[in-house]
Design a protein around this motif. Sequence first.
Motif, PDB file in Angstrom:
ATOM      1  N   VAL A   1     -14.310  -2.209   9.428  1.00 27.87           N
ATOM      2  CA  VAL A   1     -13.839  -1.862   8.085  1.00 27.87           C
ATOM      3  C   VAL A   1     -14.920  -2.137   7.054  1.00 27.87           C
ATOM      4  O   VAL A   1     -15.203  -1.312   6.178  1.00 27.87           O
ATOM      5  N   ARG A   2     -15.554  -3.297   7.160  1.00 24.07           N
ATOM      6  CA  ARG A   2     -16.602  -3.665   6.215  1.00 24.07           C
ATOM      7  C   ARG A   2     -17.771  -2.676   6.289  1.00 24.07           C
ATOM      8  O   ARG A   2     -18.345  -2.291   5.253  1.00 24.07           O
TER       9      ARG A   2
ATOM     10  N   LEU B   1     -10.695   4.904   9.977  1.00 19.02           N
ATOM     11  CA  LEU B   1     -10.141   3.729   9.310  1.00 19.02           C
ATOM     12  C   LEU B   1      -8.672   3.517   9.683  1.00 19.02           C
ATOM     13  O   LEU B   1      -8.235   2.390   9.901  1.00 19.02           O
TER      14      LEU B   1
ATOM     15  N   ARG C   1      -6.024  -0.176   1.661  1.00 18.90           N
ATOM     16  CA  ARG C   1      -5.768  -1.100   2.758  1.00 18.90           C
ATOM     17  C   ARG C   1      -7.084  -1.673   3.292  1.00 18.90           C
ATOM     18  O   ARG C   1      -7.164  -2.856   3.644  1.00 18.90           O
ATOM     19  N   ALA C   2      -8.110  -0.823   3.340  1.00 19.73           N
ATOM     20  CA  ALA C   2      -9.417  -1.290   3.798  1.00 19.73           C
ATOM     21  C   ALA C   2      -9.988  -2.329   2.845  1.00 19.73           C
ATOM     22  O   ALA C   2     -10.553  -3.352   3.275  1.00 19.73           O
TER      23      ALA C   2
ATOM     24  N   GLU D   1     -11.703   8.677   7.413  1.00 20.74           N
ATOM     25  CA  GLU D   1     -10.375   8.175   7.079  1.00 20.74           C
ATOM     26  C   GLU D   1      -9.492   8.071   8.322  1.00 20.74           C
ATOM     27  O   GLU D   1      -8.717   7.111   8.463  1.00 20.74           O
TER      28      GLU D   1
ATOM     29  N   TRP E   1      -7.905   3.634   1.898  1.00 20.59           N
ATOM     30  CA  TRP E   1      -9.005   2.904   1.268  1.00 20.59           C
ATOM     31  C   TRP E   1      -8.513   1.613   0.623  1.00 20.59           C
ATOM     32  O   TRP E   1      -9.206   0.592   0.668  1.00 20.59           O
TER      33      TRP E   1
ATOM     34  N   LEU F   1      -6.760  -0.087  11.078  1.00 20.11           N
ATOM     35  CA  LEU F   1      -5.868  -0.863  10.215  1.00 20.11           C
ATOM     36  C   LEU F   1      -4.425  -0.874  10.722  1.00 20.11           C
ATOM     37  O   LEU F   1      -4.000  -0.006  11.461  1.00 20.11           O
TER      38      LEU F   1
ATOM     39  N   TYR G   1     -12.430  -6.186  11.657  1.00 24.29           N
ATOM     40  CA  TYR G   1     -12.839  -6.519  10.288  1.00 24.29           C
ATOM     41  C   TYR G   1     -14.223  -5.953   9.991  1.00 24.29           C
ATOM     42  O   TYR G   1     -14.459  -5.370   8.921  1.00 24.29           O
TER      43      TYR G   1
END
Length: 263
Positions: free
Chosen positions: A237-238, A259, A154-155, A256, A152, A263, A234
């Motif tokens: 992630v957003r 995600l 890193r996100a 998770e 999280w 990343l 991007y």
Amino acid sequence: MIGADIASAVPLTGGVAQSVTGVTTTDGREYVLRLWSRPDWRETDPDHSPENETAALTALVGSGLPVPEVVAVDAEGRHGEYPALLMTRLPGTILHSATHRSPTAEPLTADMLRQLVDAADVLHALPVPDVGPYAPYEDLSEWEPPSEHPVWERALAVAASGPPPGPDVFVHRDFHPGNTLWREGRLTGVIDWTTAARGPAGVDLAHLRINLVLAYDRATADSVLRFASEHNPYWDVRAVLDLVDEDDEDDLPTVEEYLESLL
């Protein structure tokens, strides 16, 4: 307004700020009546407006996309208790599996995923109408990670780096299977245009993908990329940061893992 008496009115699943009713007239025509009935919607969801949805649907006329047609609008609620929008009702049904993860629910086939991506591509190629600007659903300045997993942080760092450059296009902004209708594997409707916006095309693909993760699995979300003309992680992630919180405890391990793959 519709030139016939009402035979029935049945509540339908609606949006955040609205109540939605299916209306059938005595001559067999079917409509959808959306009422902005939540008292504080203009303060909490000002972009979910009848004006915005009317502008979007008007711009979609002749696009070839299966969308409702505006029949009448009372944006200020001058003729009733609430602001209202009357639209034609489209054929088809919402997939049960689009909102309820179940091992027995109907899957999305590769062809259905392609139809979703194709519909988004058509939308993004249209002239941008007078709709509101895109904005993320969550203000990350006060956002708290839903768990202690390091992914999280890193996100959040990716989101803080800012969006990639690109033109603003016509976006649905809430594009996912739960806002579509189907009949025998064919897309018959794209609905709920209250938050349509001018913004980055990647918003719709990313919103679709996180909803596929939540309703189906990561493999289904990843399979969409076979049909996408372009993709920037991007926006994935957003979209996760916009939609996932501590209330989604059962889904957190899957999200998770998703995600981590971004990343």
